[in-house]
Write an enzyme that holds these catalytic residues in place. Structure first.
Site, short mmCIF file in Angstrom:
data_model
loop_
_atom_site.label_atom_id
_atom_site.label_comp_id
_atom_site.label_asym_id
_atom_site.label_seq_id
_atom_site.Cartn_x
_atom_site.Cartn_y
_atom_site.Cartn_z
N ASN A 13 59.53 60.44 20.63
CA ASN A 13 60.22 59.67 21.79
C ASN A 13 61.18 60.64 22.39
OD1 ASN A 13 60.98 57.35 23.14
ND2 ASN A 13 61.60 56.22 21.45
N PHE A 14 61.84 59.90 23.45
CA PHE A 14 62.89 60.66 24.29
C PHE A 14 62.50 62.05 24.71
CE2 PHE A 14 65.08 57.78 21.16
CZ PHE A 14 65.40 56.77 22.05
N LEU A 15 61.33 62.50 25.00
CA LEU A 15 60.76 63.56 25.67
C LEU A 15 61.48 63.40 27.24
CD1 LEU A 15 59.05 66.00 26.35
CD2 LEU A 15 57.33 64.41 27.07
N THR A 50 54.25 56.30 23.49
CA THR A 50 53.75 55.58 24.55
C THR A 50 54.30 56.05 25.82
OG1 THR A 50 56.08 54.32 24.30
CG2 THR A 50 54.12 53.24 23.39
N LEU A 56 60.52 52.37 20.74
CA LEU A 56 61.76 52.15 21.09
C LEU A 56 61.68 52.81 22.42
CD1 LEU A 56 64.00 52.58 18.25
CD2 LEU A 56 63.28 50.34 19.12
#
Ligand SMILES: CC(C)(COP(=O)(O)OP(=O)(O)OC[C@H]1O[C@@H](n2cnc3c(N)ncnc32)[C@H](O)[C@@H]1OP(=O)(O)O)[C@@H](O)C(=O)NCCC(=O)NCCS
Length: 401
Positions: free
Chosen positions: A151-153, A187, A401
């Site tokens: 996440n948070f790329l 995602t 998230l």
């Protein structure tokens, strides 16, 4: 979401538009238009195959670990994301994950600080890139796979299209592999090789006046603002009058209930009690979780949502859109519709402007009745180094998230 035939068409179209992917074509993922029939890892490696030193970065930059327990480092990460993270297609809204949300999202049980990877400019120490992984057990069909959730790329706007993202992805892969983990879930709004499912957000307006003022929704012809406000009014009393905030004492039975419920989905996490408490413990401005218990104090129903506001770009009157995102819900003594109706009431009390919900789980059962409207743009689910046949969105039981 549409049926699988339409999704296959969509993937074929994407593969025609972008026939090659300089980076993703080198990775253990199926090609976009591949028909996958069996589930399992794509490549097998051992620790000996994993390089021990970090990937090379262009000379001006350096790798850092972001310590989210340090106020200043957490603030650096917050600022990078607040200014550069995901925007909608029309660049009107940008996700505004709060510092307390980021701490929560990045520090589940057994997290590793070395999986919170930053890129700084050597000279100024400005944070210009980030990617993270957290450990998770996710069942795909009948196999529980030890994996990570990515996440948070994020790459700073000024450094876009310079192939920095593949370097971040390769570096997190290397560090995850060093812990003997070889699969990941993630995602994205973009279509890459190759989605496991194509999902869509639905939105329930809670504050229609503001949503119209900021351009999130529009007033349909022949509708007045006062009619709109009336139409989206929520109930004043809980349908399930005994629903209350989750407490620590509920954890064991709530975890069992949730795991049992998730077992009917084709892609779904499994939670230990410890993980459950981390993810569902009510946290102000981060997580809301309500439960209903029976006479033996066993949890029978759960609703939960997380608080993820967006900055409203260039609006003089409103700076922030307060959005609730549906998390995991289980209804056994009530209907899913009544349960979410209660969630809407609580979200309205907490002053959310909108309640967002993906068309995963059985969520499409309540969208129409509870006045959700379909969003534009899809959210794709992906697995790294694991192929599995394409899933319908309603077969997905995993929220990232
Ligand atoms: C996503 C982001 C990091 C990509 O960086 P970029 O500078 O645009 O792209 P780069 O030149 O570094 O790299 C391009 C490669 O990354 C891939 N890529 C782009 N977005 C991606 C994503 N969200 N996830 C995985 N890979 C992605 C591209 O497909 C391309 O690989 P390909 O040639 O094999 O197709 C950047 O656009 C960004 O920070 N966007 C805002 C935040 C965001 O959307 N984050 C992703 C959330 S899922």
């Amino acid at each position: 979401m549409a049926d699988n035939k339409q999704i296959v068409e969509l993937l074929k179209k994407a593969s025609k538009e972008t026939p090659t992917h300089a980076f993703w074509d080198t990775q253990p993922v199926p090609k976009i238009a591949d028909e996958v029939e069996q589930s399992g890892p794509i490549e097998f490696k051992t620790l000996d195959d994993v390089r021990k030193d970090p990937l090379g970065l262009p000379g001006l930059f350096e790798w850092v670990e972001i310590d989210v327990n340090s106020q200043t480092e957490l603030q650096d990460l917050y600022t990078l994301l607040n200014e550069n993270y995901v925007e909608d297609d029309d660049n009107m809204f940008r996700f505004d994950y709060s510092p307390s949300f980021l701490k929560w999202a990045l520090q589940p049980p057994h997290y590793y600080k070395e999986w919170h990877i930053g890129v700084r400019v050597k000279e100024t120490k400005k944070l210009v890139g980030f990617i993270s992984a957290i450990p998770a057990d996710v069942r795909v069909e009948d196999k529980v796979v030890k994996m990570v959730e990515i996440n948070f790329l994020c790459v700073h706007k000024k450094l876009r299209e310079k192939r920095l993202a593949p370097v971040l992805i390769k570096e997190i892969t290397r560090r995850v592999n060093l812990k003997d983990i070889w699969q990941a879930s993630y995602t994205a709004g973009v279509v890459l090789p190759r989605p496991v499912a194509v999902c869509r957000y639905w939105h329930r307006s809670l504050n229609p006046k503001k949503l119209i003022e900021v351009g999130f929704s529009s007033l349909p012809p022949k509708m007045t603002m006062s009619l709109m406000i009336k139409y989206y009014r929520v109930a004043e009393q809980l349908k399930n009058a005994t629903m209350r905030k989750l407490e620590k004492k509920d954890c064991e039975s709530a975890t069992a209930l949730l795991n049992q419920y998730l077992s009917k989905y084709r892609v779904a996490p499994t939670f230990t009690t410890e993980e459950f408490w981390h993810w569902f413990e009510p946290r102000e401005n981060v997580m809301t979780c309500y439960v209903k218990v029976d006479s033996d104090n066993k949890v029978t129903d759960i609703f939960s949502y997380y608080n993820l506001p967006s900055s409203i770009i260039g609006n003089q009157k409103h700076k922030t859109l307060k959005a609730a995102f549906s998390f995991y819900n289980v209804a056994t003594t009530t209907t899913i519709k009544e349960l979410i109706d209660d969630a809407l009431l609580v979200a309205k009390k907490e002053e959310f402007d909108v309640y967002n919900c993906l068309d995963i789980f059985e969520n499409d059962k309540f969208f129409k009745d509870l006045k959700f409207a379909v969003g534009d743009g899809n959210l794709q689910y992906y697995l790294y180094n694991y192929s599995t046949p394409l899933k319908h969105s309603s077969e997905i039981g995993l929220v990232l998230l």
